[in-house]
Enzyme design. Structure first.
Site, PDB file in Angstrom:
ATOM      1  N   TYR A  39      78.755  -2.754  17.320  1.00 54.83           N
ATOM      2  CA  TYR A  39      78.821  -1.562  18.159  1.00 54.83           C
ATOM      3  C   TYR A  39      79.043  -0.300  17.325  1.00 54.83           C
ATOM      4  CZ  TYR A  39      78.921  -4.938  21.924  1.00 54.83           C
ATOM      5  OH  TYR A  39      78.595  -5.965  22.772  1.00 54.83           O
ATOM      6  N   ARG A  86      89.951  -4.048  19.248  1.00 54.92           N
ATOM      7  CA  ARG A  86      89.441  -5.203  18.505  1.00 54.92           C
ATOM      8  C   ARG A  86      88.713  -4.690  17.274  1.00 54.92           C
ATOM      9  NH1 ARG A  86      86.575 -10.806  20.248  1.00 54.92           N
ATOM     10  NH2 ARG A  86      88.775 -11.345  20.256  1.00 54.92           N
ATOM     11  N   ARG A 206      84.727 -18.707  25.043  1.00 54.15           N
ATOM     12  CA  ARG A 206      83.794 -19.755  25.466  1.00 54.15           C
ATOM     13  C   ARG A 206      84.460 -20.925  26.183  1.00 54.15           C
ATOM     14  NH1 ARG A 206      80.927 -20.287  19.790  1.00 54.15           N
ATOM     15  NH2 ARG A 206      83.032 -19.574  19.225  1.00 54.15           N
ATOM     16  N   CYS A 229      84.659 -27.129  25.954  1.00 55.93           N
ATOM     17  CA  CYS A 229      83.558 -26.460  25.257  1.00 55.93           C
ATOM     18  C   CYS A 229      83.169 -27.272  24.029  1.00 55.93           C
ATOM     19  CB  CYS A 229      83.997 -25.053  24.849  1.00 55.93           C
ATOM     20  SG  CYS A 229      82.801 -24.149  23.831  1.00 55.93           S
ATOM     21  N   CYS A 232      78.216 -25.356  21.426  1.00 57.74           N
ATOM     22  CA  CYS A 232      76.778 -25.439  21.145  1.00 57.74           C
ATOM     23  C   CYS A 232      76.133 -24.065  21.123  1.00 57.74           C
ATOM     24  CB  CYS A 232      76.093 -26.314  22.190  1.00 57.74           C
ATOM     25  SG  CYS A 232      76.160 -25.634  23.870  1.00 57.74           S
TER      26      CYS A 232
END
Length: 262
Positions: A39, A86, A206, A229, A232
């Protein structure tokens, strides 16, 4: 890509502040400023930023936009609202930021009074895989794999970045909470991160897409019911292709499409 003009940069600052204000008004408990991955803010912070004005070159100059965004966002939401950011602990690109630069970035953000710093990695355009006739996707190269580690990478692969940032902040006298992320599959691994003081909080994406109820199931001792999870990254691939995001594990069980237990 083009070099942004100063009026365009000012617009970026205003938009961050306006977005933070809207989030607070909507009833959210916190706002996280996204200074990581591919970003705009991350691009300004990166060593790849070779602007010749006050917004590029040295790490001090590259921090200039982040400083303006943090200050504007804080003014928009007030001192009592939780405001974090972040960042990338390492960009994992040739010539990009490493921990050496990220330490300086984290220290300055702590100095500015952020309530926490979340440490991610990679996700850059600089090493994206080129496909003829298609737009670049910043999560296709090695840096992208570090941003969303697949099954063939070890658990906690990026946690050492958060641990380093946390240690740097503590040694400088800052108690700013640090968040770790990246291939943290379950509560047991997450708890080990906290017990080892590698981070103060853990961010998990995820696995909560796979089974949104896994934290509750863990607390209630129903770990055997958790749909886990498998990393993948089919969800990531669907998102990159502008398709409906899904989890391959949902094909195994249908109970996760029902309303959560109350």
């Amino acid at each position: 890509p083009k070099v942004m003009s100063e009026p365009e940069i000012k617009e970026i600052v205003d938009r961050f502040a306006e977005a933070a204000r809207r989030a607070e008004k909507a009833g959210f408990d916190a706002v996280e400023l996204h200074f990581a991955h591919a970003y705009t803010m991350s691009s300004f912070l990166s060593r790849h930023n070779q602007r010749k004005d006050e917004y590029g070159g040295s790490v001090k100059n590259r921090l200039h936009l982040a400083e303006e965004v943090v200050e504007a966002a804080r003014k928009a939401v007030g001192e009592d609202f939780v405001l974090g950011a972040r960042i990338n602990g390492d960009e994992f690109t040739l010539g990009g930021n490493t921990l050496q630069q990220s330490r300086s970035i984290a220290l300055r953000l702590a100095e500015l009074g952020l309530d926490y710093i979340s440490v991610s990695a990679g996700g850059k355009f600089e090493d994206a895989v080129t496909k003829q006739g298609e737009a670049l996707v910043p999560y296709t190269g090695y840096s992208g794999h570090r941003a969303m580690p697949p099954y063939w990478m070890p658990e906690k692969v990026n946690v050492y970045l958060a641990a380093d940032i946390r240690k740097t902040l503590r040694e400088a006298g800052y108690q700013t909470p640090v968040v770790a992320a990246g291939r943290i599959p379950d509560a047991c691994v997450a708890e080990s991160v906290l017990e080892n003081r590698e981070a103060d909080l853990v961010a998990i994406a995820r696995p909560t897409l796979c089974d949104p109820q896994w934290p509750r199931k863990t607390v209630e001792g129903r770990e055997q019911e958790i749909l886990r999870c498998v990393y993948c990254n089919k969800c990531k691939e669907a998102d990159e292709a502008f398709q409906k995001v899904y989890c391959v594990q949902w094909k195994e069980k249908t109970e996760f499409r029902r309303l959560p237990r109350t």
